[in-house]
Design a protein around this motif. Structure first.
Motif, short mmCIF file in Angstrom:
data_model
loop_
_atom_site.label_atom_id
_atom_site.label_comp_id
_atom_site.label_asym_id
_atom_site.label_seq_id
_atom_site.Cartn_x
_atom_site.Cartn_y
_atom_site.Cartn_z
N PRO A 2 -26.86 34.35 41.75
CA PRO A 2 -26.11 34.98 40.72
C PRO A 2 -25.56 33.80 39.87
O PRO A 2 -25.28 32.36 40.15
CB PRO A 2 -24.82 35.15 41.51
CG PRO A 2 -24.50 34.06 42.84
CD PRO A 2 -25.55 33.91 43.20
N LEU A 4 -23.13 33.18 36.36
CA LEU A 4 -21.34 33.24 36.27
C LEU A 4 -20.77 33.74 35.01
O LEU A 4 -22.31 33.66 33.78
CB LEU A 4 -20.81 31.94 36.66
CG LEU A 4 -19.17 31.88 36.52
CD1 LEU A 4 -18.61 32.89 37.26
CD2 LEU A 4 -18.70 30.64 36.09
N THR A 27 -19.99 30.71 30.50
CA THR A 27 -21.11 31.63 31.19
C THR A 27 -21.91 30.70 31.86
O THR A 27 -22.21 29.19 31.17
CB THR A 27 -22.44 32.47 30.67
OG1 THR A 27 -22.82 31.25 29.67
CG2 THR A 27 -21.50 33.33 30.06
N ALA A 30 -28.36 31.46 36.89
CA ALA A 30 -27.80 31.07 38.60
C ALA A 30 -28.74 29.97 38.33
O ALA A 30 -29.33 29.24 37.83
CB ALA A 30 -28.60 32.55 39.12
N LEU A 51 -12.97 30.97 40.87
CA LEU A 51 -14.06 31.21 40.94
C LEU A 51 -14.83 31.65 42.57
O LEU A 51 -15.39 31.99 42.26
CB LEU A 51 -14.66 29.74 40.14
CG LEU A 51 -14.51 29.49 39.14
CD1 LEU A 51 -15.54 28.25 38.47
CD2 LEU A 51 -15.10 31.11 37.62
N THR A 52 -13.52 31.39 43.38
CA THR A 52 -13.84 31.62 44.31
C THR A 52 -13.07 33.05 45.11
O THR A 52 -12.86 33.33 46.37
CB THR A 52 -13.89 30.27 45.51
OG1 THR A 52 -12.13 30.44 45.30
CG2 THR A 52 -14.22 29.13 45.06
N TRP A 64 -19.67 36.85 39.57
CA TRP A 64 -21.00 36.34 39.89
C TRP A 64 -21.84 37.76 40.50
O TRP A 64 -21.95 38.19 41.41
CB TRP A 64 -20.35 35.58 41.28
CG TRP A 64 -19.82 34.24 40.63
CD1 TRP A 64 -18.23 34.43 41.08
CD2 TRP A 64 -20.39 32.80 41.19
NE1 TRP A 64 -17.52 33.11 41.04
CE2 TRP A 64 -18.93 32.10 40.92
CE3 TRP A 64 -21.25 31.95 40.28
CZ2 TRP A 64 -19.36 30.84 40.64
CZ3 TRP A 64 -21.69 30.74 40.26
CH2 TRP A 64 -20.56 30.03 40.25
N SER A 67 -21.34 40.82 41.48
CA SER A 67 -20.16 41.07 41.84
C SER A 67 -18.48 40.34 40.99
O SER A 67 -18.50 39.41 40.91
CB SER A 67 -20.06 39.95 43.70
OG SER A 67 -21.19 39.82 43.94
N ARG A 81 -16.59 35.50 49.55
CA ARG A 81 -16.81 34.80 49.18
C ARG A 81 -16.79 33.63 51.09
O ARG A 81 -17.66 32.43 50.87
CB ARG A 81 -15.08 33.52 49.41
CG ARG A 81 -15.10 32.37 49.53
CD ARG A 81 -13.20 31.61 49.27
NE ARG A 81 -12.46 32.57 49.89
CZ ARG A 81 -11.49 34.03 50.31
NH1 ARG A 81 -11.65 34.55 48.51
NH2 ARG A 81 -10.76 34.01 50.34
N VAL A 85 -20.49 31.51 48.93
CA VAL A 85 -19.53 30.98 48.92
C VAL A 85 -19.65 29.11 49.96
O VAL A 85 -18.75 29.92 50.96
CB VAL A 85 -18.31 30.85 48.17
CG1 VAL A 85 -17.60 29.56 48.02
CG2 VAL A 85 -18.11 31.69 46.77
N VAL A 161 -23.86 30.15 46.04
CA VAL A 161 -22.75 29.33 45.47
C VAL A 161 -22.28 28.08 46.17
O VAL A 161 -21.96 28.45 47.22
CB VAL A 161 -21.69 30.59 44.68
CG1 VAL A 161 -20.21 29.96 43.82
CG2 VAL A 161 -22.42 32.05 43.64
N THR A 193 -25.97 27.73 43.03
CA THR A 193 -25.25 27.36 41.91
C THR A 193 -24.26 26.19 42.28
O THR A 193 -23.29 27.00 43.60
CB THR A 193 -24.89 28.57 41.19
OG1 THR A 193 -25.58 29.58 40.58
CG2 THR A 193 -23.47 28.28 39.92
#
Length: 226
Positions: A2, A4, A27, A30, A51-52, A64, A67, A81, A85, A161, A193
């Motif tokens: 993904p 961001l 931004t 990916a 971000l998480t 992301w 999502s 997550r 992640v 991620v 990413t």
């Protein structure tokens, strides 16, 4: 993998007249590699939490790929997550009394996702990060070895991620360099990413994109945006 997208992000806290973090636009393509620097109190940890999905912004959009974290409830963010992640922190969050292998496998066990293939990958990852005795209890490892175990745990299920918050801050120079190499090499191998928050100029220099936060704002943005 993904991409961001952050738009009109604001994170406020009670008692503060202005947002602790305010980012009009950010931004990241990916598979990109982003390093985030800045002094203590500049908003780096707040950015990691947003971000998480550990925290929800006061305003704005954080997504992301498809999502959109900013519109999810806490339970949905937790599930996202867990699936998407890999998180590496300054403190390793390993469980004493468990072996290196059991620590790597623990999140997968909790998710009831341990298969023979996942167990074999855990063994392979520990060998790849230089842990020659996977059955050794983690409290008997050096700090550098503990962080290597944490990196292996983060990438076990090939998350799209990978986010590392000061992954080398508590390590000596040699161990820190080795952990940084692992993070960038493993992310490159999987195509994940990667976002790394760090004070370490050698870690920051490894990333193709580098931003610096000051007082919750992006003070500089350099390198490749792709």
């Amino acid at each position: 993998m993904p991409a961001l997208a952050v738009e009109d992000l604001a994170v406020g806290f009670p008692g503060l007249a202005e947002p602790a973090l305010a980012i009009p636009s950010l931004t990241l393509a990916a598979g990109a590699r982003l390093a985030v620097g800045g002094p203590s109190g500049s908003g780096k940890s707040t950015l990691v939490n947003v971000l998480t999905g550990l925290a929800r912004p006061s305003a704005g959009r954080v997504a992301w790929g498809d999502s959109e974290l900013s519109s999810m409830g806490e339970g949905a963010r937790d599930r996202w997550r867990g699936a998407a992640v890999g998180l590496v922190m300054q403190e390793f969050h390993l469980f004493p009394g468990l072996s290196a292998l059991d620590n790597v496998l623990l999140p997968a066990r909790l998710a009831r996702a341990v298969t023979p293939a996942v167990a074999a990958r855990a063994h392979d990852l520990l060998a790849q990060v230089g842990i020659s005795r996977p059955g050794q209890r983690v409290e008997t490892l050096s700090r550098g070895e503990m962080q290597r175990v944490a990196v292996a745990r983060a990438v076990l299920r090939d998350p799209p991620v990978l986010i590392a918050d000061e992954p080398t801050a508590s390590l000596d120079v040699e161990s820190g360099a080795a952990v940084a190499d692992l993070l960038f090499d493993l992310a490159a191998a999987s195509g994940a990413t990667l976002v790394v928050v760090s004070h370490d100029p050698r870690v920051i220099a490894r990333a193709a994109r580098r931003i610096v936060l000051e007082r919750g704002r992006i003070a500089s943005d350099e390198g490749d945006a792709a």
